[in-house]
Design an enzyme around this catalytic site. Structure first.
Site, PDB file in Angstrom:
ATOM      1  N   SER A  13       0.316   5.511  -1.561  1.00 57.05           N
ATOM      2  CA  SER A  13      -0.836   6.345  -1.223  1.00 57.05           C
ATOM      3  C   SER A  13      -0.487   7.818  -1.021  1.00 57.05           C
ATOM      4  O   SER A  13      -1.374   8.670  -1.073  1.00 57.05           O
ATOM      5  CB  SER A  13      -1.526   5.822   0.042  1.00 57.05           C
ATOM      6  OG  SER A  13      -0.634   5.835   1.149  1.00 57.05           O
ATOM      7  N   ASP A 236      12.124   2.040  -1.751  1.00 60.67           N
ATOM      8  CA  ASP A 236      11.894   2.555  -0.400  1.00 60.67           C
ATOM      9  C   ASP A 236      12.322   1.576   0.692  1.00 60.67           C
ATOM     10  O   ASP A 236      12.783   1.997   1.755  1.00 60.67           O
ATOM     11  CB  ASP A 236      10.438   2.995  -0.204  1.00 60.67           C
ATOM     12  CG  ASP A 236       9.422   1.958  -0.630  1.00 60.67           C
ATOM     13  OD1 ASP A 236       9.788   0.783  -0.841  1.00 60.67           O
ATOM     14  OD2 ASP A 236       8.231   2.328  -0.757  1.00 60.67           O
TER      15      ASP A 236
END
Length: 489
Positions: A13, A236
């Protein structure tokens, strides 16, 4: 020695560039640029705009230069599994398809017709998710794939655009479910199954490898600092686990956000029938480690409750009201598919409780306590499962990421597992990215030393287990909610 390091951290996002000034050997962080991300429907599929993501990295580096910084080190981490296809001129054939796209529906069955599920797991040690890259390649447009001369995962593509050098960093590459954990290379049989030539894929490199300097063309057309790009834990989650400030041996972690990833760091993979049945994965970690973990639900239910209440309460206010409510009044399997994306999370939780003759939560405090109580029980269930699958006795649970700030959940979790919980840092991904850069440039000798340094640099909050009235909550939760399908979500 270069004192300035930049973590490029891009999620589904949003993305940001975090600058670390290490001139005083302190973790001095500054967010210099933030930008939105998301996929849109284009050319028949949900797609990422990686061209714009690259442009935003350049904008961020220009901001770094405006701060008077003329030289820095860069590491890039993003989400996993998605890839680009490049033509003979190294240009995008099309913007990449997002993992939430429906094109992979039925792809697992196509693969399993040629290679049994058990064999795929034995080869790769990776859990089965329908958006894994192996199933995306099977679903790829054949004509488009035939035009491609190379394919790169998202962080590797962004690094290529910066440096002109192609590579495939292993922590993200492992999520493709195409790496053989024994050979530590792409599995020839699985590549044949998906119709992928190995020549399309870049050479594997380890976390901490120096990729190269910025391309001369970029330096000539933009006002940028001189930069060297390092391959960090480009997935990540890999960076987040590097950023766990563990100082003991027998610890587990939860990377806590919308989803929770709970697991341990291993030196060897756990590829057993029991691990397969429990749906655990062995993603490759930095420095030849393995992230033995499971994806489970996280803050999603609370986020949805807040949304359906039109955000009239902050998350802190929701927690404050939950403190006024008794814990463990309901037993709810928040991993049930009915909670994945319901029209109304509040109504769905209430219906679940009503169907089972449980106390129905009505107020915002009751709903919030219901969610946090059951998240703690889910964590406790997986904690026990981790000990069983690894044969280890775990001593401490580290919670990192945004969810580490939820004090109520942290304390409930400590109470149920009966072990210490250490919360923080909430910026574990960016910090883990930076730690790999620091190790590469010899500020730290190894991951152990880096974590010990980190534990002294940041504020951590410790939650000791407190007595609770009923120590059988986990047993009752498992009896009432953990069905034979629990581990197959």
């Amino acid at each position: 020695m270069n004192n300035y390091h930049v973590a490029v951290d891009i999620g589904a996002s949003s993305g940001r560039l975090i600058l670390a000034d290490l001139s005083q050997n302190k973790l001095d962080l500054k967010e210099v640029h933030r930008f939105k991300n998301g996929f849109i429907f284009s050319a028949g599929h949900d797609r990422w705009n990686v061209t714009e993501l690259f442009n935003q990295i350049i904008v961020g580096l220009e901001k770094v230069k405006k701060l008077g910084i003329t030289n820095c080190i860069i590491g890039i981490d993003t989400w996993a599994v998605d890839y680009v296809l490049l033509d003979e001129d190294d240009q995008l054939l099309v913007e990449p398809v997002a993992y939430r796209d429906s094109r992979t529906n039925g792809a697992m069955a196509k693969v399993f017709e040629k290679v049994p599920k058990e064999i795929v797991y034995e080869k790769t040690g990776i859990q089965f998710l329908n958006f894994n890259t192996i199933f995306q390649y099977v679903s790829e447009d054949a004509e488009l794939l035939s035009k491609a001369t190379s394919s790169l995962l998202i962080p590797d593509y962004l690094a290529f655009r910066l440096t002109g050098k192609k590579c495939c960093e292993v922590t993200n590459a492992s999520t493709t479910q195409l790496l053989n954990i024994t050979d530590r290379d792409f599995d020839k049989e699985l590549l044949e199954v998906v119709g992928l030539k190995k020549e399309l894929l870049a050479d594997l490199i380890e976390s901490g490898t120096v990729i190269g300097d910025l391309r001369e063309e970029l330096m000539a057309t933009h006002d940028l600092p001189e930069c060297t790009v390092v391959a960090v834990g480009t997935h990540d989650t890999a960076s987040a686990v590097v950023g766990v400030p563990a100082t003991t041996d027998n610890w587990a972690y939860i990377s806590s956000g919308t989803w929770s990833l709970i697991g341990v760091e291993n030196q060897e993979p756990v590829v057993t029938k029991e691990a397969l049945e429990a749906n655990y994965t062995n993603e490759w970690g930095a420095y030849h480690t393995y992230r033995f973990l499971k994806n489970i639900t996280g803050m999603w239910a609370v986020q949805e409750i807040a949304r359906h209440l039109n955000y009239q309460y902050t998350y802190s206010e929701m927690a404050e009201q939950a403190y006024q409510v008794e814990s463990f009044l309901q037993y709810v399997d928040l991993n049930d598919n009915r909670f994945t994306n319901p029209d109304n999370m509040i109504a769905e939780i209430q219906a679940y409780c009503r169907e089972r003759g449980q106390i129905v939560p009505e107020t915002v405090g009751e709903l919030t306590m219901c969610v946090y109580s059951n998240l703690a029980l889910i964590y406790a269930h997986e904690w026990k499962r981790l000990e069983q699958l690894t044969g280890r006795t775990l001593d401490v649970l580290h919670i990192v990421g945004g969810g580490s700030n939820v004090e109520l959940l942290n304390q409930l979790t400590a109470d149920v597992i009966g072990k210490k919980v250490v919360a923080g840092p909430d910026e574990a991904t960016a910090i883990g990215n930076l730690l790999v850069q620091m190790i590469t440039y010899s500020r730290m000798q190894n991951l152990k030393e880096a974590r010990q340094w980190l534990a002294k640099e940041i504020d951590l909050k410790v939650y000791e287990p407190q007595p609770i009235a009923d120590r059988d909550h986990l047993k009752k939760f498992e009896e009432m909610t953990v069905s034979k399908d629990y581990n197959k979500m």
